[in-house]
Design an enzyme around this catalytic site. Structure first.
Site, PDB file in Angstrom:
ATOM      1  CB  SER A 205      10.028  16.038 -21.986  1.00 52.91           C
ATOM      2  OG  SER A 205      11.387  15.947 -21.635  1.00 52.91           O
TER       3      SER A 205
ATOM      4  CE  LYS B  13     -14.728  14.636  12.120  1.00 48.17           C
ATOM      5  NZ  LYS B  13     -14.169  13.445  12.749  1.00 48.17           N
TER       6      LYS B  13
ATOM      7  CE1 TYR C 272     -16.077  10.312  18.112  1.00 50.62           C
ATOM      8  CE2 TYR C 272     -15.119  10.463  20.301  1.00 50.62           C
ATOM      9  CZ  TYR C 272     -15.106  10.796  18.962  1.00 50.62           C
ATOM     10  OH  TYR C 272     -14.125  11.619  18.482  1.00 50.62           O
TER      11      TYR C 272
ATOM     12  CB  THR D 283      -9.347 -11.157 -25.334  1.00 48.45           C
ATOM     13  OG1 THR D 283      -8.816 -11.995 -26.350  1.00 48.45           O
ATOM     14  CG2 THR D 283     -10.796 -10.837 -25.666  1.00 48.45           C
ATOM     15  CG  HIS D 284      -5.677 -13.211 -23.552  1.00 50.19           C
ATOM     16  ND1 HIS D 284      -5.551 -13.879 -22.365  1.00 50.19           N
ATOM     17  CD2 HIS D 284      -6.797 -13.709 -24.148  1.00 50.19           C
ATOM     18  CE1 HIS D 284      -6.541 -14.768 -22.243  1.00 50.19           C
ATOM     19  NE2 HIS D 284      -7.317 -14.680 -23.311  1.00 50.19           N
TER      20      HIS D 284
ATOM     21  CD  GLU E  94       2.094   9.505 -17.683  1.00 48.73           C
ATOM     22  OE1 GLU E  94       3.062   9.451 -16.914  1.00 48.73           O
ATOM     23  OE2 GLU E  94       2.151  10.030 -18.806  1.00 48.73           O
TER      24      GLU E  94
ATOM     25  CG  ASN F 109     -19.582  11.415  21.393  1.00 48.31           C
ATOM     26  OD1 ASN F 109     -18.607  12.136  21.177  1.00 48.31           O
ATOM     27  ND2 ASN F 109     -19.649  10.592  22.430  1.00 48.31           N
TER      28      ASN F 109
ATOM     29  CG  ASN G 121       5.360  13.300 -21.549  1.00 49.37           C
ATOM     30  OD1 ASN G 121       5.626  12.538 -22.468  1.00 49.37           O
ATOM     31  ND2 ASN G 121       6.276  13.981 -20.881  1.00 49.37           N
TER      32      ASN G 121
ATOM     33  CB  SER H  88     -10.259  17.236  14.685  1.00 50.46           C
ATOM     34  OG  SER H  88     -11.338  17.731  15.441  1.00 50.46           O
TER      35      SER H  88
ATOM     36  CE  LYS I  17       7.967  11.446 -23.989  1.00 51.70           C
ATOM     37  NZ  LYS I  17       8.792  11.136 -22.818  1.00 51.70           N
TER      38      LYS I  17
ATOM     39  CD  GLN J  20     -10.121  14.435  16.300  1.00 53.64           C
ATOM     40  OE1 GLN J  20     -10.944  14.879  17.100  1.00 53.64           O
ATOM     41  NE2 GLN J  20      -8.831  14.651  16.423  1.00 53.64           N
TER      42      GLN J  20
HETATM   43  N1  ARG Z   1     -13.414  16.142  16.964  1.00 47.38           N
HETATM   44  C1  ARG Z   1     -14.165  14.983  17.353  1.00 47.38           C
HETATM   45  C2  ARG Z   1     -14.256  14.023  16.159  1.00 47.38           C
HETATM   46  O1  ARG Z   1     -13.993  14.469  15.083  1.00 47.38           O
HETATM   47  C3  ARG Z   1     -15.532  15.378  17.763  1.00 47.38           C
HETATM   48  C4  ARG Z   1     -16.190  14.440  18.734  1.00 47.38           C
HETATM   49  C5  ARG Z   1     -15.562  14.550  20.036  1.00 47.38           C
HETATM   50  N2  ARG Z   1     -16.209  13.800  21.041  1.00 47.38           N
HETATM   51  C6  ARG Z   1     -15.554  13.475  22.145  1.00 47.38           C
HETATM   52  N3  ARG Z   1     -16.217  12.806  22.999  1.00 47.38           N
HETATM   53  N4  ARG Z   1     -14.298  13.750  22.288  1.00 47.38           N
HETATM   54  O2  ARG Z   1     -14.574  12.875  16.268  1.00 47.38           O
END
Ligand code: ARG
Length: 459
Positions: free
Chosen positions: A277, A325, A317, A155-156, A290, A110, A285, A23, A283, A322
């Site tokens: 454009s 994130k 956990y 409205t509407h 948007e 964890n 824009n 990760s 144009k 993971q």
């Molecule tokens: N990279 C892991 C996460 O983002 C960290 C925690 C890992 N814990 C484990 N028991 N593998 O969740």
């Protein structure tokens, strides 16, 4: 890079497994939180006598140097590492030898990762709140400038009653103030220290969680170790609050896009916030608006991803977590990016008051006021409503407005009309009279502005 948990294993991790499992590409952004969290943990270990004070000091020194080295660019984060926690601990051990290996006493990745995300998201939430506050202040200034600029309220999507542009802008301020409130409330639940939950079952070491909480600026510590490591409600809440922010920005963008069109021409965006454009030379824009409208979809997607990841996993956990994130970081980054472009776009846009006033003159938006005028003469509202409806139909037939219809014609439909009707249906007067709390009268808009500013300045 060697894994920290190698002891039990006889074979090297397959490259594919490492790439899939790792990760670091997205959690390296938490390096500062990870190191700061580890410093607080090491201090506590030393202070509680779990490790020698001299070793705790060395660890703190080593971690501080690693932090400086990453910030200065001297130390590059290894993208082959499993995650940021592993990388920092590995680097510390490479620098300090056996002393570095003591850092992870009474801790698990964890509870460490749960801590790091909370720390990072506290910072991001605070930044987003500040950005929303700036937008609110920009809107308050624009509303002040436009508190008497008559525009049709809809409205509407049909012209309905007269309001002012200032009043319309303050509606968005009200939404954003609720957004700020929601984020502040989310922050409170984020501000709970999970460290000390261990892998899932706490620890046998005599740790001092309150000391760590105080060092890291957390209000309290989590009360159940299983929940401490498996709770991601704060991510769900943040993604949900951010999704609502995006609903508001997206609705606002939609209106801006329409107001910029030749059909409306209520506002003109500054050149710095518009694009052209490649083929049509005429144009201009509203791409920023948007894109903000479009990016709302990403943030809703992030919320859905987070809810789906969390809904089926048993305590405590699980590696699924993971996945939290990328989704929550994307939501945070997207909202920040949108606000960064949106606020100055609003600040620099030109309001074409005359066009708004001209649009307000069409569409019989003073018909309710005309009926109210008859009510003032003693007619029951339902009869006044009917008479005004007939007047509108007559105007449409004749191609005139209520303002230009002759008194004679008025009287033909209802004998109660006199010269006063023209004053009663004058749009400026119609708005001035709407003094009810939260209404569009300039005085009422001024109050809304004052209240909004008070909230922002925490008075
Ligand atoms: N990279 C892991 C996460 O983002 C960290 C925690 C890992 N814990 C484990 N028991 N593998 O969740």
């Amino acid at each position: 890079m060697a894994q920290l948990w190698k002891g039990r294993f006889k074979k090297e991790l397959a490259k594919e497994t490492n790439d899939f499992n790792s990760s670091i590409k997205f959690d390296s952004r938490m390096f500062e939180e990870d190191i700061t969290g580890s410093i607080a943990h090491a201090m506590m270990l030393g202070a509680s006598g779990i490790i020698e004070k001299s070793e705790s000091d060395k660890i703190i020194g080593g971690l501080s140097e690693i932090l400086d080295d990453i910030k200065s660019g001297k130390l590059k984060i290894d993208m082959d590492a499993e995650d940021i926690h592993t990388f920092v601990e590995g680097e510390l051990t490479a620098r300090l030898g056996d002393t570095g290996k003591r850092l992870h006493t009474a801790r698990s990745r964890n509870d460490q990762v749960a801590l790091d995300i909370r720390m990072l998201l506290k910072k991001e939430t605070t930044e987003i709140i500040a950005m929303l506050k700036s937008l609110v202040l920009v809107l308050c200034d624009k509303a002040e400038e436009n508190k008497s600029a008559i525009m049709p309220g809809y409205t509407h999507f049909q012209r309905a009653q007269p309001i002012t542009f200032g009043h319309h802008l303050m509606a968005y301020t009200a939404m954003l103030l609720r957004d700020i409130d929601r984020l502040e409330s989310t922050f409170k639940r984020m501000n709970v220290l999970p460290l000390g939950s261990g892998a899932l079952a706490g620890t046998t070491y005599p740790i001092d969680r309150n000391m760590v909480a105080e060092k890291l600026g957390f209000d309290s510590v989590s009360q159940n170790s299983l929940d401490g490591v498996s709770d991601r409600d704060f991510c769900l809440e943040l993604a949900s609050a951010l999704s609502i922010v995006m609903v508001h920005l997206s609705r606002f963008s939609e209106e801006i896009i329409m107001w910029c069109s030749w059909e409306f021409k209520f506002v003109e965006l500054d050149d710095a916030f518009s694009t052209g454009s490649s083929i049509m030379p005429q144009k201009k824009n509203p791409d920023i608006a948007e894109l903000v409208r479009g990016k709302s979809g990403r943030v809703f997607g992030d919320l859905t991803a987070l809810l789906t990841v969390m809904k089926g996993i048993p305590l405590a956990y699980n590696k699924d977590m993971q996945e939290d994130k990328e989704a929550i970081f994307d939501a945070v980054d997207t909202v920040k990016m949108c606000l960064k472009a949106f606020t100055p776009m609003i600040e620099t846009m030109t309001v074409l008051k005359d066009n708004m006033r001209a649009a307000a003159a069409k569409g019989f938006i003073n018909a309710t006021d005309c009926a109210d005028y008859l009510v003032g003469k003693g007619l029951p509202f339902r009869d006044a409503y009917k008479a005004t409806g007939e007047l509108v139909a007559l105007c449409i037939d004749k191609g005139v407005t209520l303002e230009t219809l002759s008194l004679e014609e008025y009287k033909k439909i209802c004998g109660l009309f006199d010269e006063g009707v023209y004053e009663a249906i004058n749009l400026e007067n119609c708005v001035l009279k709407r003094l009810s709390q939260g209404g569009p009268a300039p005085g009422s808009v001024e109050k809304q502005i004052a209240l909004a500013k008070q909230k922002i300045n925490g008075e």
